[in-house]
Design an enzyme around this catalytic site. Sequence first.
Site, mmCIF file in Angstrom:
data_model
loop_
_atom_site.group_PDB
_atom_site.id
_atom_site.type_symbol
_atom_site.label_atom_id
_atom_site.label_comp_id
_atom_site.label_asym_id
_atom_site.label_seq_id
_atom_site.Cartn_x
_atom_site.Cartn_y
_atom_site.Cartn_z
ATOM 1 N NE ARG A 1 -5.729 -9.752 -0.987
ATOM 2 C CZ ARG A 1 -7.915 -9.782 -0.196
ATOM 3 N NH1 ARG A 1 -8.654 -10.712 -1.458
ATOM 4 N NH2 ARG A 1 -8.387 -9.896 0.702
ATOM 5 C CG HIS B 1 -3.000 0.634 0.166
ATOM 6 N ND1 HIS B 1 -3.688 -0.264 0.142
ATOM 7 C CD2 HIS B 1 -1.980 -0.279 0.166
ATOM 8 C CE1 HIS B 1 -3.627 -1.503 0.614
ATOM 9 N NE2 HIS B 1 -2.217 -1.393 0.840
ATOM 10 C CG HIS C 1 2.834 -2.926 -0.478
ATOM 11 N ND1 HIS C 1 1.946 -1.462 -1.335
ATOM 12 C CD2 HIS C 1 2.055 -3.280 0.710
ATOM 13 C CE1 HIS C 1 0.513 -1.598 -0.623
ATOM 14 N NE2 HIS C 1 0.977 -2.519 0.229
ATOM 15 C CD GLU D 1 0.567 0.290 3.464
ATOM 16 O OE1 GLU D 1 -0.812 -0.039 3.185
ATOM 17 O OE2 GLU D 1 1.224 -1.071 3.633
HETATM 18 ZN ZN ZN Z 1 -0.551 -2.369 2.943
#
Ligand code: ZN
Length: 319
Positions: free
Chosen positions: A194, A99, A174, A117
């Site tokens: 992605r 991200h 991740h 996150e």
């Molecule tokens: Zn994520």
Amino acid sequence: MKNRIPLFLKPDFKERIWGGTKLRESFSYRIPSDTTGECWGISAHPNGPSVIKNGPLEGLTLAEAWSSHRELFDHYPSNEFPLLTKILDAKTDLSVQVHPDDDYARKHEHQPFGKTECWYIIDCEAGAEIVYGHRASSRANFQKWAAEGDWSRLLRRVKIKPGDFFFVPSGTIHAICGGSLILETQQSSDITYRVYDYDRKGADGKKRQLHLKQSLDVTMYPHRDPDLTYHVKHESEAVFTELLREQYFTVSHWDIRGHLETIQKNWPFLLMSVIDGRGELRIESEHYPIKKGDHLIMPSTVDQFSIDGVCDLIVSSPV
Ligand code: ZN
């Protein structure tokens, strides 16, 4: 307005190719299908808004409450509600992804927030893993191994167990892998790049889009593990573990085994998710039953509260 009450929220569910049925089996949610991957428990994001279930603001979305009743949120200085809490049921592997940070999200996606996150592992199968970080020394090195499809060399896999916690700052490669049930606390963002999706096809027979250019732009080289120090505080019938305190949020695990007397307030407002057990929340003379699967906001207008019961919560607040 009587505003010393918690805001209980109705979650929003997302079907995903990697989702399963644990949100129903473990959390008793009414999910839309047997491939339900995400419960957006506390969200003011337009892609999955939470709706308030109780009190004078019943029926408003959290985003509407944020714009019209900022006193409940200590007038926190942000145009948008900053955080998002999800529970993820990964029956199979999520794509390998990364991200952006705030700057990249604003410049390239015209979104207010990037996505940092963190994950609390609620439950997982024996031997479950995640992808966390990569082994490339530079962008060129990453690009070469990705082009060659040398994923086992490039991606770092880490074993997980229930109760583990992972901080995933923007720029961290991740993937949540199959067999895990995870509570995610994140910035309120839905931007995912992605890197690799295992060449699998969705229900429509098509592969999902990859975003290699953006991924290469935002990934950190080389990967660095963050330093995490937990702060544990024992009360007579509760244990508080501060899992994380960083630039965007604090996240704690509250393990309550009996009576939790008044908690000293040192937050603008709290996002609270009950991940196990049940109890009773008391504010002044009002009682509110809470149980596994409940998501609520404790507004800044509540100075003191107590909880009786046997329950586990993940509690976060913006910094
Ligand atoms: Zn994520």
